[in-house]
Design an enzyme around this catalytic site. Structure first.
Site, PDB file in Angstrom:
ATOM      1  N   ASN A   1      11.295  25.673  73.169  1.00 58.45           N
ATOM      2  CA  ASN A   1      12.195  25.629  74.306  1.00 58.45           C
ATOM      3  C   ASN A   1      12.171  26.937  75.085  1.00 58.45           C
ATOM      4  O   ASN A   1      12.229  26.946  76.305  1.00 58.45           O
ATOM      5  CB  ASN A   1      13.621  25.343  73.839  1.00 58.45           C
ATOM      6  CG  ASN A   1      13.825  23.857  73.602  1.00 58.45           C
ATOM      7  OD1 ASN A   1      13.297  23.042  74.344  1.00 58.45           O
ATOM      8  ND2 ASN A   1      14.550  23.532  72.560  1.00 58.45           N
TER       9      ASN A   1
ATOM     10  N   ASN B   1      23.911  14.910  75.149  1.00 62.16           N
ATOM     11  CA  ASN B   1      22.923  14.658  76.205  1.00 62.16           C
ATOM     12  C   ASN B   1      22.718  13.163  76.465  1.00 62.16           C
ATOM     13  O   ASN B   1      23.301  12.320  75.796  1.00 62.16           O
ATOM     14  CB  ASN B   1      21.594  15.341  75.868  1.00 62.16           C
ATOM     15  CG  ASN B   1      20.970  14.776  74.609  1.00 62.16           C
ATOM     16  OD1 ASN B   1      21.160  13.599  74.290  1.00 62.16           O
ATOM     17  ND2 ASN B   1      20.235  15.596  73.886  1.00 62.16           N
ATOM     18  N   ILE B   2      21.892  12.873  77.454  1.00 64.68           N
ATOM     19  CA  ILE B   2      21.742  11.483  77.905  1.00 64.68           C
ATOM     20  C   ILE B   2      21.242  10.557  76.804  1.00 64.68           C
ATOM     21  O   ILE B   2      21.585   9.387  76.772  1.00 64.68           O
ATOM     22  CB  ILE B   2      20.804  11.369  79.133  1.00 64.68           C
ATOM     23  CG1 ILE B   2      19.426  11.936  78.824  1.00 64.68           C
ATOM     24  CG2 ILE B   2      21.403  12.027  80.351  1.00 64.68           C
ATOM     25  CD1 ILE B   2      18.372  11.546  79.864  1.00 64.68           C
TER      26      ILE B   2
ATOM     27  N   CYS C   1      24.767  22.324  82.860  1.00 61.40           N
ATOM     28  CA  CYS C   1      24.286  21.768  81.593  1.00 61.40           C
ATOM     29  C   CYS C   1      22.813  22.144  81.538  1.00 61.40           C
ATOM     30  O   CYS C   1      22.507  23.336  81.587  1.00 61.40           O
ATOM     31  CB  CYS C   1      24.509  20.266  81.525  1.00 61.40           C
ATOM     32  SG  CYS C   1      24.034  19.370  83.020  1.00 61.40           S
TER      33      CYS C   1
ATOM     34  N   GLY D   1      21.806  20.061  85.380  1.00 61.43           N
ATOM     35  CA  GLY D   1      22.959  20.132  86.267  1.00 61.43           C
ATOM     36  C   GLY D   1      23.169  18.884  87.101  1.00 61.43           C
ATOM     37  O   GLY D   1      23.733  18.949  88.192  1.00 61.43           O
ATOM     38  N   TRP D   2      22.696  17.735  86.601  1.00 56.83           N
ATOM     39  CA  TRP D   2      22.966  16.524  87.381  1.00 56.83           C
ATOM     40  C   TRP D   2      23.613  15.411  86.555  1.00 56.83           C
ATOM     41  O   TRP D   2      23.861  14.341  87.058  1.00 56.83           O
ATOM     42  CB  TRP D   2      21.724  16.025  88.101  1.00 56.83           C
ATOM     43  CG  TRP D   2      20.475  15.901  87.250  1.00 56.83           C
ATOM     44  CD1 TRP D   2      20.380  15.380  86.012  1.00 56.83           C
ATOM     45  CD2 TRP D   2      19.154  16.307  87.617  1.00 56.83           C
ATOM     46  NE1 TRP D   2      19.100  15.424  85.566  1.00 56.83           N
ATOM     47  CE2 TRP D   2      18.312  15.983  86.529  1.00 56.83           C
ATOM     48  CE3 TRP D   2      18.592  16.886  88.758  1.00 56.83           C
ATOM     49  CZ2 TRP D   2      16.942  16.235  86.550  1.00 56.83           C
ATOM     50  CZ3 TRP D   2      17.231  17.131  88.770  1.00 56.83           C
ATOM     51  CH2 TRP D   2      16.413  16.819  87.683  1.00 56.83           C
ATOM     52  N   ASP D   3      23.835  15.650  85.274  1.00 54.57           N
ATOM     53  CA  ASP D   3      24.505  14.628  84.472  1.00 54.57           C
ATOM     54  C   ASP D   3      25.884  15.116  84.019  1.00 54.57           C
ATOM     55  O   ASP D   3      26.889  14.807  84.627  1.00 54.57           O
ATOM     56  CB  ASP D   3      23.645  14.258  83.265  1.00 54.57           C
ATOM     57  CG  ASP D   3      22.361  13.555  83.687  1.00 54.57           C
ATOM     58  OD1 ASP D   3      22.464  12.622  84.491  1.00 54.57           O
ATOM     59  OD2 ASP D   3      21.281  13.946  83.230  1.00 54.57           O
ATOM     60  N   ARG D   4      25.911  15.894  82.939  1.00 53.10           N
ATOM     61  CA  ARG D   4      27.194  16.388  82.426  1.00 53.10           C
ATOM     62  C   ARG D   4      27.925  17.211  83.469  1.00 53.10           C
ATOM     63  O   ARG D   4      29.146  17.145  83.604  1.00 53.10           O
ATOM     64  CB  ARG D   4      26.941  17.228  81.174  1.00 53.10           C
ATOM     65  CG  ARG D   4      26.463  16.394  80.024  1.00 53.10           C
ATOM     66  CD  ARG D   4      25.980  17.268  78.897  1.00 53.10           C
ATOM     67  NE  ARG D   4      24.555  17.537  78.993  1.00 53.10           N
ATOM     68  CZ  ARG D   4      23.800  17.914  77.959  1.00 53.10           C
ATOM     69  NH1 ARG D   4      24.353  18.065  76.769  1.00 53.10           N
ATOM     70  NH2 ARG D   4      22.516  18.141  78.105  1.00 53.10           N
TER      71      ARG D   4
ATOM     72  N   LYS E   1      20.574  11.304  89.092  1.00 51.28           N
ATOM     73  CA  LYS E   1      19.397  10.452  89.247  1.00 51.28           C
ATOM     74  C   LYS E   1      19.727   8.982  88.988  1.00 51.28           C
ATOM     75  O   LYS E   1      19.396   8.431  87.933  1.00 51.28           O
ATOM     76  CB  LYS E   1      18.292  10.921  88.296  1.00 51.28           C
ATOM     77  CG  LYS E   1      17.914  12.383  88.540  1.00 51.28           C
ATOM     78  CD  LYS E   1      16.542  12.713  88.023  1.00 51.28           C
ATOM     79  CE  LYS E   1      16.473  12.674  86.523  1.00 51.28           C
ATOM     80  NZ  LYS E   1      15.099  12.850  86.036  1.00 51.28           N
TER      81      LYS E   1
END
Lengths: 549, 608
Positions: free
Chosen positions: B242, B267-268, B330, B333-336, B372
């Protein structure tokens, strides 16, 4: 006995009261024979007025000379009293302990309570068996009112008047009684007007291990069947439990002896299991530090919701047999005073629109719980915080109320009463100034002379001033049978009781008020429109001769 | 149409999911609909093995509907099955329903629909631009960040070089920008993606950027940086792979006046698995209470909902109580981040609890900032690893709030459910694609219609009858309880189509009806009074107990998707057999219930 003997310190100043979601109050604590009172000195108003009978258990702690008593109530509320002075605190604690666990019924508050209102309609006279029988007589002549139990000798837990098939004489009833646990021979619980089918209830038959039978018992229940028809026996116990009961002299109806009946076993828990379930549930609800996983697993482990589902399912099944299958039903468990009554009373709420009105529901509680001999005194002696060894306490009635609440949630417009009415009944079953729920049976109540010496809950509740709080603004009489969903997703935790003291209900209460207001305003507008229309019509008729000369 | 081999099959049986009931009807297949069910709603199709009564076809929908057909002939079933498989996998955006959907509106109406929501006006409403925050044109051509909108708001002290430098240090170029401004305390909610700190890298511009955010707020000496990822995930960021990929989090030594706050939202992938487990559990027939509660717990779903709520509450408290600015991120920066910023803003600002305001909020934090939707909602040629119910969770959090504050929201849960429906239906252009840029390329505003205009035209179906505008004055900031026992399972969302599970009488519907009736009666009273005045009778003016409406609403359309919950679910009594109390099957032969679901109407729409 003088209460004064038990009260060593009747009064303490500087006591601080802590209650959830309310500001703390400092004031004077007073103990009387039946109440714990805290009044703040500023404006001399009572901030707390608690019946000793409502106290389930207490705990005391000391930090230096400051003592703290935690009072846990039967209505599930938990309050904290900070009492300066160790001696005062100890005295208060031991007084509360003694006063809240008085054994003698005749020392209970209802015998001392004098109503501040005028009793217009005496609740003791409201629901007498003779009246209920008159209703039945108008629908069918197949039944009679028997006085076989007039001195409570045939069955101590039954009332003096019982509805039985017309063709069965008292002698047969006595024989059938000797074949049923506690003498509770099959009696009529409900007559379904729509198709003439009936629901009866009893206690288990005393078949024992050698398969005893009783011709009179068989004849008695067969008398309720139409020619060529079959009926259902709903045994609220699992087949395994019913089998085990044989060893203790109990048992169930053998197919060979009851060929016209089909037996169905359900799995409603016995009362001691239910009490444990309540204790676990309340413990889970009161621990605010739970993570989601812990909360759900403790909720599950309490089994409360499973009990609700099982009881409701059994009641639905009984109702289904009667209404859909067109068959008569006999319901029993072991003693016939707990799960049996849950099932028969809930089935009536499903089937009979009258039971969904306030009066009808009160009548149902009288018939199916009080007169039917549910041992309220034993079952409601302690609630969820009891820490002693459980004797015969059990939230049987509370579970019934929970099930009613579930149906109410699913049919919010079909009940004349609202949730508050059910909560009020829960509170009064456990501690009350009224004596309706005192004693274990009609026989005991007669002996205690309750109707002469005390006030009935119904005398108070049915006053218009009180009723207002309990009316459901959405109510529209609905004559249909109402079938609730028993899917777990449809059954909710009864927050109004179990989360009542650990959340602020202000927002929910205000929303309810607003809803009631919208409906109230609608009625006002309707009236206004009607009166204006009348006024207009009048003017038009007065005018018309002039316009047409 | 070339994909449809068999457009019509007769004598198809539709089975109820939880009972033994079934109805018989005709199945039609069109380019966009399998009668009643829009293709885009379908998550998966399953062909089970042949039974004596025919060939079963199981269709799982994204609105949590499960449809079970039995088709008499296996060949028909196979044809339908393979057509569906193809129809469910549109290869280009042009195949999506939005591009063929025509509600009979002219171009002007369509344009007006798209103009309903104006984000520049929204920032103005918040009080931006102001002396500390300005609009930057740095992303006008999407050159700095492809997934951000063109118009971005930054601190006045953040110069272009700082912005550009910061963006290079942030994943996907998503540098810190303003999303909500709390005027009362001049505190800002900003959002971004993770820093690409990798092997102890630092970026002076990024540090300046955070300084600038801090300086823009004189009320607080520090800025909170909320990393919404759980600790485990952060630990993984320390892993070599990572770090080689450059992922990371802010090194606390390099940033001054910063307070780090970690909140653990999964996470997703975890969320996708969680929903799957939840649906498996609640989809079980004859589910016991124990299995239900254990399954609910094991799915973790409510735990995730609570985690999001906890994070939003932290955000709202930091801003409204401490007056501190907060930067949320997160990974990308587009989900949580979207969940926490949107929910936090809704807690702080009553405007977002109105119908229009809620649309603005979604348009801002979700659509414009590049959640998204295409990937998460599986719109086109999907990568199953990208699908995740992130937006559904946001809607559910809002629902949990409506349960605790019944008077705080102008809309009812049906509004939330309807939005959820259309995020997946692809009937409107709003949620198509993954970013604003992509939407412009697709010319959505010219070629499709806006959902918001459609929802506003049906507004009265979504109103909360006990909504009180004055509630906002007494509760400008919502402070929900986050005790676990106050989170509930959202039955109306996950079992919307499982009729037997719902209350048979709807309080919401009843009270809405009363409110509508009140409005009509007020009109009648006025009319009668006018007539009476002609007779010279003076009447006392009617005291309105509820504030009069500004204008009368159009009549309630009949062909609603939510016709089901609003209109049909008042069926009283219903049937005993449907609920399956069990154990009586076949004993004395129960009577047949009349079919409740009729398959003849609603063909134009997607549900029956």
């Amino acid at each position: 006995m003088e209460f004064a003997e038990l009260i060593k310190t009747p009064r303490v100043d500087g006591v601080v009261l802590h209650r959830p979601f309310m500001p703390t109050v400092e004031g004077t604590l007073c103990l009387t024979g039946h109440h714990l009172i805290l009044s703040s000195r500023q404006d001399n108003t009572e901030e707390l007025w608690l019946l000793h009978a409502n106290i389930d258990s207490t705990e005391k702690r000391f930090v230096g000379s400051l003592g703290t008593i935690i009072v846990k109530c039967k209505d599930l509320r938990v309050i904290q009293l900070d009492i300066p002075g160790m001696e005062e605190c100890l005295n208060i604690a031991s007084s509360i302990e003694a006063l809240s666990t008085l054994d003698s019924v005749s020392l209970m508050y209802p015998f001392f309570y004098r109503p501040l209102f005028e009793v217009i309609e005496d609740g003791w006279q409201l629901f007498v068996p003779e009246e209920a029988f008159k209703d039945l007589e108008s629908m069918t002549d197949e039944w009679r009112l028997s006085e076989v139990n007039k001195d409570f000798s045939v069955c101590p837990s039954y009332p003096s008047l019982l509805t039985v098939p017309k063709d069965i004489d008292d002698e047969s009833l006595c024989k059938a009684a000797s074949f049923r646990h506690g003498g509770r021979f099959p009696v009529l619980s409900y007559y379904h007007k729509k198709n003439g089918m009936v629901m009866m209830r009893a206690a288990q038959p005393l078949t024992g291990t050698n398969g005893r039978r009783c011709k009179e018992d068989e004849k008695l229940i067969n008398a309720t069947l139409c020619a060529g028809k079959r009926g259902y026996i709903i045994d609220t116990r699992t087949i395994a439990v019913a089998q085990q009961a044989k060893a203790r002299g109990g048992g169930f109806e053998q197919e060979a002896n009851y060929p016209q009946w089909r037996r169905i076993h359900k799995a409603i828990e016995r009362s001691n299991v239910l009490q444990e379930s309540l204790i676990k549930l309340v413990e889970a609800c009161n621990d605010q530090s739970h993570s989601m996983d812990r909360w759900l697993s403790k909720l599950e482990a309490s089994n409360w919701q499973s009990n609700v589902k099982e009881i409701l399912t059994t009641a639905c099944l009984a109702a289904q047999c009667i209404d859909r299958e067109g068959a008569s039903v006999l319901v029993h468990g072991t003693e016939g005073t707990d799960s049996t009554l849950q099932v028969t009373s809930l089935a009536q709420i499903i089937l009979d629109p009258a039971c969904r009105t306030i009066r009808g529901f009160e009548a149902l509680i009288e018939r199916e719980w009080l007169q039917a001999g549910h041992p309220f005194h034993q079952r409601c002696a302690q609630s969820a915080y009891s820490n002693g060894k459980p004797r015969s306490e059990a939230p049987v009635f509370l579970l019934f109320l929970d099930c009613v609440w579930q149906i109410l949630r699913q049919f919010p417009c079909s009940f004349q009463f609202n949730e508050n009415f059910l909560i009020m009944l829960f509170e009064h079953a456990y501690a009350s100034q009224f004596s309706t729920f005192l004693g274990n049976s009609v026989a005991e109540r007669v002996k205690l002379l309750l109707s002469q010496k005390t006030v009935s809950l119904w005398s108070w509740v049915n006053r218009p001033q009180e009723l207002e709080r309990f009316l459901n603004p959405l109510y529209e009489p609905n004559n249909l049978v109402i079938w609730p969903s028993v899917a777990p997703q449809s059954l909710l935790l009864w927050e109004g009781v179990f989360l009542r003291w650990n959340r602020s209900t202000k927002c929910l209460d205000e929303a309810y008020q607003e809803m009631a207001h919208i409906i109230e305003y609608n009625k006002e507008l309707q009236n206004k429109v009607n009166s204006l229309r009348r006024q207009l019509a009048q003017l038009e008729t007065e005018d018309s001769p002039l316009q047409t000369p | 149409m070339e994909h449809i081999r068999t457009p019509k099959v007769e004598q198809v049986k539709l089975l109820d999911r939880f009972s033994n009931k079934s109805v018989i009807g005709t199945l039609h297949l069109t380019a966009t609909h399998l009668i009643f069910i829009l293709h885009h709603h379908i998550a998966s199709v399953e062909k089970l093995s042949l039974t004596t009564s025919g060939c079963p076809l199981l269709i799982q929908c994204r609105n949590f509907r499960l449809v079970h057909f039995v088709i008499p002939r296996e060949r028909d079933c196979h044809d339908i099955y393979s057509s569906l498989l193809r129809l469910l996998r549109p290869v280009s955006y042009d195949e999506l329903y939005a591009f063929s959907y025509n509600p009979k509106q002219n171009d002007q109406q369509r344009e007006e629909g798209w103009q309903l929501i104006d984000l520049a006006a929204e920032f103005e409403r918040m009080g931006v631009p102001c002396d500390q925050w300005q609009l930057t044109d740095v992303n006008r051509e999407y050159k700095v960040c492809e997934t951000y909108p063109r118009d971005l708001y930054v601190p006045i002290t953040a110069s272009k070089p700082i912005i550009v430098g910061s963006s290079r240090f942030r994943s996907k170029g998503r540098f810190p920008v303003l999303t909500y401004f709390y005027q009362e305390k001049k505190a800002a909610v900003c959002r971004c993606s993770q820093p690409l700190s990798g092997f102890s890298a630092r970026c002076l511009e990024d540090e300046h950027m955070l300084q600038a955010i801090s300086k823009a707020n004189h009320n607080s000496r520090y800025v909170y940086v909320m990393d919404t990822r759980p600790k485990v995930e952060r630990h993984e960021l320390n892993a070599l792979a990572n770090r080689a990929a450059g992922k990371g989090y802010e090194n606390e030594d390099n940033y001054s006046n910063i307070r780090f706050q970690f909140v653990g939202i999964e996470n997703i992938h975890v969320m996708r698995g969680s929903l799957q487990k939840l649906l498996e559990v609640v989809g079980t027939r004859s589910l016991s209470m124990t299995d239900y509660l254990v399954g609910l717990e094991n799915s973790g779903w409510l735990r995730h909902i609570k985690a999001i709520m906890d994070a939003a509450i932290f955000l709202a408290k930091a801003v409204t109580v401490e007056g501190a600015s907060v930067l949320v991120h997160c990974s990308d920066g587009w989900d949580r981040t979207a969940q926490v910023c949107a929910l936090g803003s809704l807690l702080m600002d009553p405007y977002y609890r109105t119908i229009k305001g809620f649309m603005v909020l979604i348009e801002k934090d979700w659509i414009s900032f590049g959640h998204k939707f295409a990937d998460r909602c599986d719109q086109l040629d999907p990568d199953p690893k990208e699908v995740s119910p992130i937006f559904t969770q946001f809607l559910e959090c809002v629902w949990q709030l409506t349960e605790q504050f019944p008077q705080a929201f102008e809309f009812s849960e049906w509004f939330l459910i309807q939005i959820h429906e259309h995020v997946h239906s692809c009937q409107f252009g709003n949620f198509l694609g993954n970013s604003q840029r992509q939407r412009e390329v697709l010319q959505l505003k010219e070629r499709t219609y806006s959902l918001w205009a459609h929802l506003l035209s049906e507004k009265q179906n979504y109103l909360n009858p006990v909504y009180s505008p004055s509630f906002a004055e007494s509760h400008p900031v919502l402070e929900p309880s986050t005790q676990a026992c106050h989170f509930k399972f959202w039955r109306n969302m996950y079992h919307q189509y499982d009729r037997s599970m719902h209350p048979r009488q709807s309080i919401l519907k009843q009270v809405l009806t009363f409110k509508e009736s009140n409005r009509e009666l007020e009109g009648t009273v006025q009319a009668l009074k006018t007539k009476l005045q002609k007779f010279g009778v003076s009447t006392s003016p009617l005291k309105p107990q509820t504030p009069p409406r500004e204008r009368s609403l159009p009549p309630r359309p009949q062909s609603l998707i939510l016709g089901a919950p609003l209109l049909k679910r008042t069926v009283e009594g219903s049937s005993a057999t449907e609920n399956g109390y069990g154990e009586l099957t076949g004993s004395f032969g129960s009577k047949n219930e009349p079919a409740v679901v009729t398959l003849e109407f609603g063909v134009a729409r997607m549900t029956c």
